[in-house]
Design a protein around this motif. Sequence first.
Motif, PDB file in Angstrom:
ATOM      1  N   LYS A 126       0.821  -1.200   0.000  1.00 49.69           N
ATOM      2  CA  LYS A 126       0.000   0.000   0.000  1.00 49.69           C
ATOM      3  C   LYS A 126       0.859   1.256   0.000  1.00 49.69           C
ATOM      4  O   LYS A 126       0.615   2.193  -0.767  1.00 49.69           O
ATOM      5  N   GLU A 127       1.884   1.273   0.863  1.00 52.23           N
ATOM      6  CA  GLU A 127       2.756   2.443   0.930  1.00 52.23           C
ATOM      7  C   GLU A 127       3.511   2.658  -0.372  1.00 52.23           C
ATOM      8  O   GLU A 127       3.691   3.799  -0.818  1.00 52.23           O
ATOM      9  N   ALA A 128       3.922   1.566  -1.029  1.00 58.26           N
ATOM     10  CA  ALA A 128       4.679   1.694  -2.272  1.00 58.26           C
ATOM     11  C   ALA A 128       3.804   2.255  -3.397  1.00 58.26           C
ATOM     12  O   ALA A 128       4.178   3.216  -4.093  1.00 58.26           O
ATOM     13  N   ILE A 129       2.619   1.667  -3.568  1.00 57.69           N
ATOM     14  CA  ILE A 129       1.755   2.093  -4.671  1.00 57.69           C
ATOM     15  C   ILE A 129       1.191   3.482  -4.417  1.00 57.69           C
ATOM     16  O   ILE A 129       1.213   4.361  -5.304  1.00 57.69           O
ATOM     17  N   GLU A 130       0.684   3.717  -3.206  1.00 62.54           N
ATOM     18  CA  GLU A 130       0.107   5.030  -2.902  1.00 62.54           C
ATOM     19  C   GLU A 130       1.187   6.113  -2.908  1.00 62.54           C
ATOM     20  O   GLU A 130       0.919   7.267  -3.254  1.00 62.54           O
ATOM     21  N   GLY A 131       2.419   5.733  -2.532  1.00 56.41           N
ATOM     22  CA  GLY A 131       3.509   6.708  -2.563  1.00 56.41           C
ATOM     23  C   GLY A 131       3.816   7.175  -3.972  1.00 56.41           C
ATOM     24  O   GLY A 131       4.115   8.347  -4.201  1.00 56.41           O
ATOM     25  N   VAL A 132       3.750   6.253  -4.937  1.00 57.40           N
ATOM     26  CA  VAL A 132       3.975   6.632  -6.338  1.00 57.40           C
ATOM     27  C   VAL A 132       2.891   7.591  -6.811  1.00 57.40           C
ATOM     28  O   VAL A 132       3.168   8.600  -7.477  1.00 57.40           O
ATOM     29  N   TRP A 133       1.630   7.309  -6.441  1.00 54.54           N
ATOM     30  CA  TRP A 133       0.531   8.173  -6.875  1.00 54.54           C
ATOM     31  C   TRP A 133       0.586   9.538  -6.203  1.00 54.54           C
ATOM     32  O   TRP A 133       0.118  10.528  -6.763  1.00 54.54           O
ATOM     33  N   CYS A 134       1.139   9.585  -5.001  1.00 51.16           N
ATOM     34  CA  CYS A 134       1.243  10.874  -4.301  1.00 51.16           C
ATOM     35  C   CYS A 134       2.287  11.789  -4.946  1.00 51.16           C
ATOM     36  O   CYS A 134       2.193  13.019  -4.846  1.00 51.16           O
ATOM     37  N   THR A 135       3.270  11.213  -5.597  1.00 50.96           N
ATOM     38  CA  THR A 135       4.366  12.008  -6.168  1.00 50.96           C
ATOM     39  C   THR A 135       4.260  12.156  -7.682  1.00 50.96           C
ATOM     40  O   THR A 135       5.200  12.623  -8.316  1.00 50.96           O
ATOM     41  N   MET A 136       3.127  11.767  -8.264  1.00 49.38           N
ATOM     42  CA  MET A 136       3.013  11.838  -9.720  1.00 49.38           C
ATOM     43  C   MET A 136       2.887  13.289 -10.166  1.00 49.38           C
ATOM     44  O   MET A 136       2.448  14.170  -9.429  1.00 49.38           O
ATOM     45  N   THR A 137       3.264  13.542 -11.400  1.00 47.29           N
ATOM     46  CA  THR A 137       3.207  14.881 -11.961  1.00 47.29           C
ATOM     47  C   THR A 137       1.771  15.305 -12.194  1.00 47.29           C
ATOM     48  O   THR A 137       0.878  14.472 -12.373  1.00 47.29           O
ATOM     49  N   GLU A 138       1.533  16.602 -12.202  1.00 51.00           N
ATOM     50  CA  GLU A 138       0.186  17.122 -12.427  1.00 51.00           C
ATOM     51  C   GLU A 138      -0.139  17.258 -13.907  1.00 51.00           C
ATOM     52  O   GLU A 138      -1.239  17.666 -14.256  1.00 51.00           O
ATOM     53  N   ASN A 139       0.799  16.959 -14.785  1.00 51.93           N
ATOM     54  CA  ASN A 139       0.587  17.093 -16.220  1.00 51.93           C
ATOM     55  C   ASN A 139       0.649  15.724 -16.883  1.00 51.93           C
ATOM     56  O   ASN A 139       1.723  15.256 -17.267  1.00 51.93           O
TER      57      ASN A 139
END
Length: 627
Positions: free
Chosen positions: A282-295
């Motif tokens: 959960k931390e790995a996948i959600e961490g990637v989505w938290c740091t994704m670019t806004e574009n």
Amino acid sequence: MILLVVNVKEMKKADDELFSLTEKKRLNDDGESQSKAGVGHHEEDFMEEEFDGDFWIKVNKKQNKGMSWNRAMDEVTAEKLIRKFKDNGKLDSEDPALLMLKRWPASKQYQENPEKLPGLEQLVNRLLEILLESELNSDNRYGMFRDVDDKAGKTLLHYAAELGFLCVTRTLLNKFPLLLTVETITLKKKRALLPVDMALIAENDEVAAYLIRMKWPDRALSLFSWNPGNMTNPQPSHVSLKSIIDNPKMKKTVVAVLDQMVIPHWPHLPKRKERYESEEEKEAIEGVWCTMTENPLNYQFCYHVLDADEGGRPPKINMSAEEQQAYNEYFNWRDKSCLHVIAKSYNMEALQHPVVRMLIETKWRSYGHWFLCLQAGLYVIFLLCLSYSLLYGSTKPDPTQYRGGADFLRGLCEVVTLSMVLFYIYEEVNQMRLTAGLYTKTLAKVIQQDLTRFIAVFIVIFLPFGFALCLSLRQGSYGYHQFSGLGDVLLSSFRALFEQRPITEDYSNINWLSILLLLTYMGTVIVILLNILIAQMSTTYIQAKKVARLEYDVDRILQLMRMERCPFLNLRVKYYKEAEWISEKKLAEELLEFSEDRNPWESVEEKLNAIRDMMRTMVKQMRPGRE
């Protein structure tokens, strides 16, 4: 003892800041009249000793620790609510959070004075934040709390959505996101309701828009889509998007639904899950989505809700995994689409939304432009038939006689011309009944506003000038005899302005005062009034030009809807698109093509940056913390 008296006197100086708490005290005073409505007896005595010495001492202690005055009072009030709850046996029906959201707004003073509800909302939100961090919520009590006295078993979020308390809704969802998916208990004649359903029923626009944006796009759009089941007994959508669009109070909700039709796509991102096998995953996948670019690189635009009928049934359904589509026999083509209702609603923000504009562009390129060219071709044929009939008929001594092949062709052209004239008259009358064009509206606005104001001011200036000139001419021995009376003087003055002719042929016999009046009149009308009229008409034109693109899109939508309502062509089903993948470059080409406010020589990168800025507000909604 002296110190206590001093502290009490100092604290009472802040009575102006205690507005919200005194409101609750007044609510308490109305407790007896609200007893039949289910108000508990503890509401009658809750604030009885609110401003006694013990209350102020507790507030003072918290303030001495560096806490602000309002925060200290809120914490002491929350502690008192919790203590009352415990003293009453910790009954769920007496829960302090339920008390604030169910009983306080239902009191007499707030029912008779709804303008006080925003102040109550701020108070409830502050106290609720304290309750959520208190020992009372140590086991996440409010995560699945239900009102046991309510047959439907509403949660706190249901009450907040029904009241339209946006701040309280945000506070609850920030702490318990899963409350968004909790439904009420299904009753015999009522279906289970989500919090967003409560907000939509109560017409709380801001809360409904917020709750819709907090849902995942597929779940948000499912509210307005049909439930096919196994296709034996498909059910229409529980919520009609058309009724929301027609409601002028729900404009923000309409835009929120359109925002959810845009699904940004980031390649090479892990797929999010409802449940994870481990906390590390959960931390790995959600961490990637938290740091994704806004574009994102591209977007998926979903059109199926906008093209569906009133029950949310799409024109076509997917029959296999290969996305092969077949005609939906339950689809009612006679129902107006949501796109048509948006055009009629004149919700400017919705009409300018990228989803609406891209769907219009897709339909226009698929069949709209071709049918418009066909109409233009038929009109050319009409002009040719009319021209041949008139020109050839004029060469005949007796046009009523038809002999030979040329006359037979003339007769055929006349029949075609008359038929098309009747058809065009019907179309024009129908078009005038439905809507007027931009130029017609602009001309009507010029006549009703600009010219009316000009004529009113002109009459105010013209009549006094005419009377003054008539009196001045009477002073001369010869000048007045050139006019038959006051009416002739007024007519000559009017003709001098609009026909640019002299008021008299000989000015030698007119006194100096009359000439001065003439010069003043001509200068006032020509230099001042006419220029003001030009400025007013220019302003009207600029205002019309600002909405020209919007009016153009509305006209295109209405044209497309007229084509789709033809039962023989079945265009709405034939060219139906459930969704479409669109890149940033295509968005820039389509949405910025007719923008006159932008530099025509701007680079592709500048256009892409403009599109990114436009889409960023929607992309920011695609963040963790949703259901």
